[in-house]
Enzyme design. Structure first.
Site, PDB file in Angstrom:
ATOM      1  CB  THR A  49      -2.191   7.289  -3.176  1.00 24.04           C
ATOM      2  OG1 THR A  49      -1.285   5.940  -3.269  1.00 24.04           O
ATOM      3  CG2 THR A  49      -1.168   8.418  -3.693  1.00 24.04           C
ATOM      4  NE  ARG A  90      -2.627  -0.257   3.542  1.00 28.23           N
ATOM      5  CZ  ARG A  90      -3.516   0.140   4.617  1.00 28.23           C
ATOM      6  NH1 ARG A  90      -4.727   0.423   4.198  1.00 28.23           N
ATOM      7  NH2 ARG A  90      -3.273  -0.054   5.772  1.00 28.23           N
ATOM      8  CG  ASP A  96       0.239  -3.809   9.916  1.00 27.81           C
ATOM      9  OD1 ASP A  96       0.379  -2.670   9.161  1.00 27.81           O
ATOM     10  OD2 ASP A  96       0.572  -4.924   9.626  1.00 27.81           O
ATOM     11  CG  ASP A 154       3.530  -4.360  11.522  1.00 28.10           C
ATOM     12  OD1 ASP A 154       4.529  -4.703  10.963  1.00 28.10           O
ATOM     13  OD2 ASP A 154       3.211  -3.208  11.732  1.00 28.10           O
TER      14      ASP A 154
HETATM   15  N1  URA Z   1      -4.541  -3.704   6.862  1.00 22.52           N
HETATM   16  C1  URA Z   1      -4.283  -4.315   8.375  1.00 22.52           C
HETATM   17  O1  URA Z   1      -3.292  -5.000   8.478  1.00 22.52           O
HETATM   18  N2  URA Z   1      -5.023  -3.658   9.383  1.00 22.52           N
HETATM   19  C2  URA Z   1      -6.143  -3.084   8.914  1.00 22.52           C
HETATM   20  O2  URA Z   1      -6.660  -2.655   9.841  1.00 22.52           O
HETATM   21  C3  URA Z   1      -6.180  -2.604   7.708  1.00 22.52           C
HETATM   22  C4  URA Z   1      -5.559  -3.114   6.669  1.00 22.52           C
END
Ligand code: URA
Length: 209
Positions: A108, A104, A200, A203
């Protein structure tokens, strides 16, 4: 909501709750995701085509049914999708695996492709795309767009969590692709994170934060 399969089995919901907790360790997050992925594989393969084979039990011959696992391809959207693969493969060990590398763009939030590797003869295969979070939908939309260039027999999308914005965006681009999810959360925040969510996913799977 159109073609969204909410997997609300108590085992799935219980494990998802444990994963959401901020104090869940990397180890338990990964183990729970693995277990959840097996349960989600069960749901997403529910309507898979089967074939008859002749076998012999200790007592007599019979015609029995099997899945042709080699026709199924799990496509992981790197890197968080990898966390779902092991669990799914332990349930369907004959499946093939494809990878799509998308990141990502932090400004943007759009998807940028850096890797794409699929098995041959995709036109004969049923594809299950896996990514734990369907948030903005940008990565999932881009991944499915690329896969459609190979004309697979069918495509399904499996995630752990999504939100109304993600579903709207994804089905806005790919209304023909069903979504399988363990939860539809409240909303997306300005940074593209699902609320309440689980943080995330990448992570938390790999312990990189
Ligand atoms: N990607 C993630 O890992 N967590 C989110 O909340 C949104 C996208």
């Amino acid at each position: 909501m159109n073609d969204v399969h909410l997997i609300d089995h108590p085992l799935v919901q219980h494990k998802l709750t444990l994963m959401r907790k901020k104090e869940a360790s990397t180890n338990s997050f990964r183990r729970l995701l693995n277990e959840l992925s097996m349960l989600m594989a069960y749901e997403v393969t529910r309507d898979m085509a089967m074939q008859d084979v002749e076998i012999e039990t200790p007592l007599e011959k019979m015609t029995a049914r099997v899945i042709d696992g080699k026709k199924l391809v799990f496509v992981s959207i790197l890197r968080a999708g990898t966390g779902i693969l092991d669990g799914m493969l332990s349930v369907v060990p004959g499946a093939r695996v494809g990878h799509i590398g998308l990141y990502r763009d932090p400004k943007t939030l759009t998807a940028v492709e850096y890797y794409f590797k699929m098995p041959h003869n995709m036109q004969d295969r049923d594809v299950v795309v896996v990514d734990p979070m369907l948030a903005t939908g940008n990565s999932a939309i881009a991944a499915v767009e690329r896969l459609k260039e190979l004309s697979p027999k069918s495509i399904k999308f499996v995630c752990l969590l999504t939100c109304p914005e993600g579903i709207r965006a994804f089905h806005g681009s790919h209304p023909d692709v069903p979504i399988y999810t363990a939860a539809i959360d409240r909303e997306l925040n300005d940074h593209g994170y699902i609320l309440p969510g689980l943080g995330d996913a990448g992570d938390r799977i790999f312990g990189t934060k």
